[in-house]
Write a protein that holds these residues in place. Structure first.
Motif, PDB file in Angstrom:
ATOM      1  N   ASN A  86      -2.448   2.839  -4.428  1.00  0.00           N
ATOM      2  CA  ASN A  86      -3.429   3.406  -3.619  1.00  0.00           C
ATOM      3  C   ASN A  86      -4.684   2.143  -4.197  1.00  0.00           C
ATOM      4  OD1 ASN A  86      -4.952   5.330  -3.055  1.00  0.00           O
ATOM      5  ND2 ASN A  86      -3.548   6.983  -4.172  1.00  0.00           N
ATOM      6  N   GLN A 131      -2.396   1.648 -12.292  1.00  0.00           N
ATOM      7  CA  GLN A 131      -1.820   0.765 -11.134  1.00  0.00           C
ATOM      8  C   GLN A 131      -1.950  -1.164 -11.798  1.00  0.00           C
ATOM      9  OE1 GLN A 131      -2.759   1.793  -6.678  1.00  0.00           O
ATOM     10  NE2 GLN A 131      -4.056   0.353  -7.740  1.00  0.00           N
ATOM     11  N   GLU A 144      -7.437   4.617  -9.666  1.00  0.00           N
ATOM     12  CA  GLU A 144      -5.976   4.447  -9.741  1.00  0.00           C
ATOM     13  C   GLU A 144      -5.982   3.420 -10.416  1.00  0.00           C
ATOM     14  OE1 GLU A 144      -3.518   6.270  -9.585  1.00  0.00           O
ATOM     15  OE2 GLU A 144      -4.186   8.331  -8.704  1.00  0.00           O
ATOM     16  N   LYS A 176       0.974  -1.573   0.063  1.00  0.00           N
ATOM     17  CA  LYS A 176       0.022   0.471   0.047  1.00  0.00           C
ATOM     18  C   LYS A 176       0.355   1.442   0.099  1.00  0.00           C
ATOM     19  CE  LYS A 176      -0.721  -0.015   5.188  1.00  0.00           C
ATOM     20  NZ  LYS A 176      -1.654  -0.559   6.153  1.00  0.00           N
ATOM     21  N   SER A 177       0.594   2.045  -0.511  1.00  0.00           N
ATOM     22  CA  SER A 177       1.438   3.954  -1.173  1.00  0.00           C
ATOM     23  C   SER A 177       1.331   4.357   0.735  1.00  0.00           C
ATOM     24  CB  SER A 177       0.403   4.167  -1.392  1.00  0.00           C
ATOM     25  OG  SER A 177      -0.691   5.192  -0.897  1.00  0.00           O
ATOM     26  N   GLU A 178       1.066   4.123   1.231  1.00  0.00           N
ATOM     27  CA  GLU A 178       1.195   4.701   2.859  1.00  0.00           C
ATOM     28  C   GLU A 178       2.870   4.077   3.223  1.00  0.00           C
ATOM     29  OE1 GLU A 178      -1.727   3.035   2.115  1.00  0.00           O
ATOM     30  OE2 GLU A 178      -3.435   3.852   3.194  1.00  0.00           O
ATOM     31  N   LYS A 214      -7.246   3.679  -4.391  1.00  0.00           N
ATOM     32  CA  LYS A 214      -8.324   4.425  -4.846  1.00  0.00           C
ATOM     33  C   LYS A 214      -8.782   3.841  -6.535  1.00  0.00           C
ATOM     34  CE  LYS A 214      -7.123   9.317  -3.019  1.00  0.00           C
ATOM     35  NZ  LYS A 214      -6.498  10.643  -3.557  1.00  0.00           N
TER      36      LYS A 214
END
Length: 287
Positions: free
Chosen positions: A136, A145, A141, A114-116, A138
Motif C-alpha cells: 500500500n 510492509q 503502512e 501495488k495493492s490495486e 500510504k
C-alpha cells in the motif's frame, strides 16, 4: 505530463488474419494460464500443510506456464548472465505487464506489486495465487510492509521489486525510488542479502512501433493483449542478469538504489538511458 507519457502507439487495424490469430492464440493462452492456475491451487493445498510458507513445487508450475504463454504470444527470450544462487532480492526496470511473464519464465521469484493489482480481474487472481506481495502506498503502512518484506526474505523467498514505481513505454529507464530498498537494512538483514539488478529490453516485431510491448498510463489491458496476440510478427525480449550486489556494501538504501540503477542502465540501449549514460550494450554470444 511528459511527452512520452502522453503519446500512444497508433493502433493498427486487426484484419481477418489477425482475428483468426487472436482467437486461436487467445484460446490457447486462456487454457494454459487458467489450467495452470487450477493445478497450482490444487497442489498448494497439499504443499501448504507440509511446507507452510515454503513453496518447493508450485513455483515450477508458474515458470512453465509463463514460458508457454510467451511462446503462444510469439515473444522470444534471449538471456545474458545467470540468476544468483545466494539469498536476496531482485530489482528490474519495468516496461510492461509482460514483465511478470518474462521474469517468471527465467527464474523462481515472487513479485512485489501495488495493492490495486490484487483487485484487477484475471491478473489479480493470478498474482495472489503465485505469492505476490502487495504493498500500500500510504505512508502509515510502511512499517508493516517492511516487516512483511523481512519475513519473506528471511524465509528464503526471492522478492522482485520494480524501483521505478511505474511501467514505461519500454524505450527508457526512469530514476529508481529508494524507499523499498530500506527493507534490506533491518535487523542486520543487509549482512545476509545480495541484490541482483536485472535489465529487461523489448524489441518489437519488424514493422511495428518500437513501443509495441510497452504498457503505461491508462492503457487498457484487454486491448493491449489482443493487439499482441493478433500481430503477425514475432518480437523478442533480452534479459541481462548483472552481478549481485551485497547489501552491506553500502551505508544505506540510497547508495544501494543508485548502484542497482546504474547497473540496470548499463544493460539498456544508450538512447533509453535518461540518467548517467554509460557504455553501449552488446548481446553476448551465448545470448
Amino acid at each position: 505530463m511528459s511527452d512520452w507519457k502522453a503519446a500512444r502507439p497508433a493502433p493498427r487495424p486487426i484484419g481477418a488474419g489477425g482475428w483468426l490469430r487472436l482467437a486461436v492464440k487467445g484460446s490457447a493462452m486462456a487454457l494454459l494460464v487458467y489450467g495452470g492456475l487450477l493445478l497450482l491451487l490444487l497442489l498448494r493445498q497439499i504443499e501448504r500443510p507440509f511446507c507452510g510458507m515454503a513453496r518447493p513445487v508450485t513455483p515450477w508450475i508458474t515458470q512453465g506456464v509463463c514460458r508457454g504463454a510467451l511462446a503462444i504470444m510469439g515473444l522470444g527470450i534471449r538471456v545474458r548472465g545467470r540468476p544468483m544462487t545466494v539469498p536476496g532480492a531482485v530489482v528490474a526496470n519495468h516496461g510492461s505487464w509482460l514483465d511478470i511473464f518474462v521474469l517468471n519464465a527465467v527464474q523462481r521469484i515472487y513479485f512485489v506489486s501495488k495493492s490495486e493489482v490484487a483487485g484487477w480481474p484475471g491478473i489479480g487472481w493470478l498474482a495472489r495465487a503465485t505469492g505476490t506481495v502487495f504493498i500500500n502506498r500510504k505512508g502509515s503502512e510502511a512499517r508493516a510492509q517492511q516487516r512483511l518484506f523481512e519475513e519473506r526474505l528471511r524465509f528464503g523467498h526471492r522478492l522482485l521489486f520494480f524501483p521505478e514505481g511505474t511501467s514505461t513505454d519500454t524505450l527508457r529507464i526512469l530514476p529508481f525510488k529508494s524507499t523499498l530498498f530500506a527493507a534490506f537494512f533491518t535487523h542486520g538483514l543487509e549482512h545476509a542479502l545480495h541484490i541482483q539488478p536485472v535489465t529487461v529490453h523489448y524489441i518489437a516485431p519488424e514493422g511495428e512501433d518500437p513501443r509495441f510491448y510497452g504498457w503505461w498510463g491508462d492503457m487498457d489491458f484487454g486491448s493491449h493483449l489482443a493487439r499482441l496476440l493478433a500481430a503477425p510478427g514475432h518480437g523478442r525480449v533480452e534479459i541481462t542478469f548483472h552481478e549481485p550486489v551485497p547489501a552491506d556494501g553500502f551505508d544505506g538504501r540510497k547508495g544501494l538504489a543508485a548502484r542497482c540503477e546504474a547497473l540496470v542502465r548499463q544493460g539498456f540501449p544508450a538512447e533509453g538511458r535518461e540518467v548517467a549514460p554509460a557504455e553501449g550494450w552488446t548481446l553476448s554470444p551465448e545470448g
